[in-house]
Design a protein around this motif. Structure first.
Motif, PDB file in Angstrom:
ATOM      1  N   SER A 280       0.849  -1.189   0.000  1.00 34.22           N
ATOM      2  CA  SER A 280       0.000   0.000   0.000  1.00 34.22           C
ATOM      3  C   SER A 280       0.886   1.241   0.000  1.00 34.22           C
ATOM      4  N   GLU A 281       0.457   2.279  -0.698  1.00 33.14           N
ATOM      5  CA  GLU A 281       1.230   3.520  -0.726  1.00 33.14           C
ATOM      6  C   GLU A 281       0.952   4.334   0.534  1.00 33.14           C
ATOM      7  N   LEU A 282       2.029   4.748   1.194  1.00 32.49           N
ATOM      8  CA  LEU A 282       1.918   5.601   2.373  1.00 32.49           C
ATOM      9  C   LEU A 282       1.823   7.060   1.956  1.00 32.49           C
ATOM     10  N   CYS A 283       2.802   7.517   1.176  1.00 31.49           N
ATOM     11  CA  CYS A 283       2.782   8.871   0.638  1.00 31.49           C
ATOM     12  C   CYS A 283       3.874   8.983  -0.410  1.00 31.49           C
ATOM     13  N   ALA A 284       3.770  10.012  -1.246  1.00 32.45           N
ATOM     14  CA  ALA A 284       4.792  10.262  -2.265  1.00 32.45           C
ATOM     15  C   ALA A 284       6.018  10.890  -1.618  1.00 32.45           C
ATOM     16  N   VAL A 285       7.200  10.466  -2.028  1.00 31.90           N
ATOM     17  CA  VAL A 285       8.430  11.061  -1.512  1.00 31.90           C
ATOM     18  C   VAL A 285       8.455  12.548  -1.831  1.00 31.90           C
ATOM     19  N   GLY A 286       7.924  12.921  -2.980  1.00 29.90           N
ATOM     20  CA  GLY A 286       7.894  14.326  -3.380  1.00 29.90           C
ATOM     21  C   GLY A 286       7.046  15.201  -2.489  1.00 29.90           C
ATOM     22  N   ASP A 287       6.167  14.596  -1.682  1.00 29.64           N
ATOM     23  CA  ASP A 287       5.329  15.375  -0.760  1.00 29.64           C
ATOM     24  C   ASP A 287       6.068  15.756   0.526  1.00 29.64           C
ATOM     25  N   LEU A 288       7.235  15.179   0.747  1.00 29.33           N
ATOM     26  CA  LEU A 288       7.953  15.385   2.003  1.00 29.33           C
ATOM     27  C   LEU A 288       8.817  16.639   1.945  1.00 29.33           C
ATOM     28  N   LEU A 289       8.821  17.387   3.036  1.00 30.50           N
ATOM     29  CA  LEU A 289       9.592  18.633   3.120  1.00 30.50           C
ATOM     30  C   LEU A 289      11.008  18.395   3.648  1.00 30.50           C
ATOM     31  N   MET A 290      11.247  17.254   4.250  1.00 32.08           N
ATOM     32  CA  MET A 290      12.524  16.985   4.926  1.00 32.08           C
ATOM     33  C   MET A 290      13.676  16.863   3.935  1.00 32.08           C
ATOM     34  N   PRO A 291      14.921  17.160   4.386  1.00 35.34           N
ATOM     35  CA  PRO A 291      16.092  16.940   3.537  1.00 35.34           C
ATOM     36  C   PRO A 291      16.155  15.486   3.073  1.00 35.34           C
ATOM     37  N   ARG A 292      16.687  15.301   1.870  1.00 36.30           N
ATOM     38  CA  ARG A 292      16.666  13.985   1.225  1.00 36.30           C
ATOM     39  C   ARG A 292      17.287  12.885   2.084  1.00 36.30           C
ATOM     40  N   HIS A 293      18.377  13.207   2.806  1.00 39.51           N
ATOM     41  CA  HIS A 293      19.057  12.156   3.555  1.00 39.51           C
ATOM     42  C   HIS A 293      18.296  11.745   4.821  1.00 39.51           C
ATOM     43  N   HIS A 294      17.139  12.373   5.078  1.00 45.24           N
ATOM     44  CA  HIS A 294      16.304  11.956   6.207  1.00 45.24           C
ATOM     45  C   HIS A 294      15.176  11.013   5.784  1.00 45.24           C
ATOM     46  N   ILE A 295      15.057  10.719   4.498  1.00 44.25           N
ATOM     47  CA  ILE A 295      13.972   9.837   4.041  1.00 44.25           C
ATOM     48  C   ILE A 295      14.076   8.470   4.703  1.00 44.25           C
ATOM     49  N   SER A 296      15.302   7.962   4.843  1.00 44.35           N
ATOM     50  CA  SER A 296      15.485   6.665   5.501  1.00 44.35           C
ATOM     51  C   SER A 296      14.961   6.708   6.938  1.00 44.35           C
ATOM     52  N   ASN A 297      15.177   7.837   7.631  1.00 39.44           N
ATOM     53  CA  ASN A 297      14.656   7.980   8.997  1.00 39.44           C
ATOM     54  C   ASN A 297      13.125   7.981   8.999  1.00 39.44           C
TER      55      ASN A 297
END
Length: 476
Positions: A280-297
């Motif tokens: 299931s899709e949680l959300c688009a990565v493009g919708d996130l405001l956080m710096p890219r290297h925090h996506i893993s967090n």
């Protein structure tokens, strides 16, 4: 007054508290209400706040002088609560082990108070951000949460404020706790949900070796049982090979790629969650405001949130609202048209490398350096593994940065490494101190350019906003 039933392990004990830091005093204040006897080991170099000490003595605590060069007086203590900044290789800790004292810490008191309602987070990087995100996810889901990040982002992990709040927490409140290797060295209890973000060389001087550092981290999982949950970063080879095999309960993997073993992962530009019913899709990565290297967090926080009972909708809402934490790459201000990115939490090469990766080629001027020994006596970047990471950071500097301004003994180490750069395309300047380095970096930046402050070595905590304000004020 703490609920003594939750601290039955302390009630009959004589305990010794290491030091007079704010956290140690807060711990002593808590222990005098729970333990049979409390003694505080005081160095002759300390100048304690007399009013706070008088309050502890009035409550029943005893001060024990620790004189330099003399064997400490452990009295009849059965447990010693080790200060966050006391090395596990120190003479004090070694002598306590010889005398068969149980070693514990402020963090363990928190974890042990309600382990079945505790989420513990560790790793070499990303701990604080992940802890903060997990608490945000739980609260978005309407769950009660108390996090170590509610009080502070540095120093890492829980302090006296979180400890003092325990009596006011009900049994349904989640405790979300960042746990460094310094905490984990002394734990004998594991949280119900654990998160391991990554592992790389750090604190080698403190622990004595990478293996000792890794083993301290592994203690987060060591005391879990079959109904507990371990959230692990599949992308980190050491986490996958050394941590996953010791999990006694349920393993939840997260990954930045669509690997079949991952339960939370990134695919086709979206964060996905895999379950028995499919993905299931949680959300688009493009919708996130956080710096890219925090996506893993964010993936780690999502996995922990699911384990705690949060819905995907609530998790997505919390992740979308998060823009990052102070000292972790955020723009903290401008000097003229030059933006200043504060990554002053990057006190080792790997963290600095990760922050630099977010920048485009020739797009940034970097400030690095600092002291080679921290106030607690820890030698920075001391092992061969850490030095290898520093070489990688220097290569990334040569590849990515327009210029670098270096300061302190650590800056001299970096300068010597950069001398071996065969292309020598990077402008290297040396400054007399931190503020001077920042000013020189601004002068090197392009109009509307960017400056990244990433010390690598130890840097005394600095309020960059105040420094920037001084820099933009016209001379009187």
């Amino acid at each position: 007054m703490p609920d003594r039933s939750k601290f039955a392990w302390l009630v009959a004990q004589s305990v010794l508290v290491d030091g007079l830091s704010d956290d140690a005093e807060g711990l002593a204040d808590f222990l005098v209400q729970t333990a049979r006897k409390v003694s505080i080991l005081v160095s002759d170099q300390h100048e304690p706040d007399s009013s706070r000490i008088a309050k502890l003595i009035a409550a029943g605590a005893t001060l024990v002088d620790r004189q330099k060069g003399k064997e400490p007086d452990f009295g009849d203590a059965e447990t010693m609560f080790v200060d966050l900044f006391t090395s596990p290789r120190s003479a004090l800790v070694e002598e306590a082990r010889t005398r068969n004292l149980t070693l514990s810490s402020l963090a363990e008191v928190i974890v042990k108070s309600q382990p079945d309602r505790t989420i513990g987070v560790t790793g070499s990087a990303g701990k604080t951000t992940t802890t903060y995100l997990i608490s945000a996810v739980l609260r978005a889901a309407g769950l009660s949460a108390r996090a170590s990040t509610d009080d502070r982002f540095t120093p890492s992990g829980p302090g006296h404020a979180m400890l003092a709040s325990l009596p006011s927490l009900d049994d349904d409140t989640w405790r979300v706790v960042e746990l460094t290797s310094h905490h984990l060295e002394y734990v004998s209890t594991s949280p119900h949900i654990t998160v391991v973000t990554n592992l790389f060389a750090d604190h080698q001087d403190w622990h004595g070796s990478f293996e000792a550092y890794r083993d301290a981290k592994k203690r987060l999982l060591s005391f879990q049982v079959s109904n507990d949950v371990a959230v692990l970063n599949y992308d980190d080879p050491i986490v996958r090979s050394d941590f996953a095999p010791i999990v006694k309960g349920h393993t939840v993997f997260y990954s930045m790629t669509d690997i079949s073993d991952a339960d939370v992962f990134v695919a086709n530009g979206a964060i996905m969650v895999r379950s028995a019913h499919g993905a299931s899709e949680l959300c688009a990565v493009g919708d996130l405001l956080m710096p890219r290297h925090h996506i893993s967090n964010a993936l780690a926080a999502a996995a922990a949130g699911i384990a705690a009972g949060a819905s995907l909708e609530n998790i997505a809402s919390a992740l979308r609202a998060f823009a990052g934490l102070p000292q972790r790459g955020q723009i903290v201000g401008n000097v003229g048209s030059v933006a200043i990115h504060d990554d002053t939490i990057a006190l080792n090469p790997k963290k600095a490398f990760s922050g630099l990766e977010a920048f485009a080629f020739d797009d940034v001027v970097v400030v690095s350096g600092g002291a080679m020994v921290s106030p607690g006596g820890e030698q920075r970047v001391s092992s061969d593994l850490e030095k290898a990471d520093l070489q990688l950071y220097c290569r990334e500097l040569s590849r990515k940065a327009k210029a670098v301004v270096l300061y302190g003994d650590g800056g001299e180490v970096i300068r010597k490494m950069l001398e071996n750069d065969e292309q020598k395309r990077l402008t290297v300047e040396v400054a007399t101190g931190f503020e001077t380095a920042l000013a020189q970096a601004v002068s090197q930046a392009n109009p509307s350019g960017r400056v990244l402050v990433a010390p690598v070595f130890y840097n005394r905590p600095a309020d960059l906003k105040q420094i920037i304000e001084r820099a933009v004020q016209p001379p009187s």
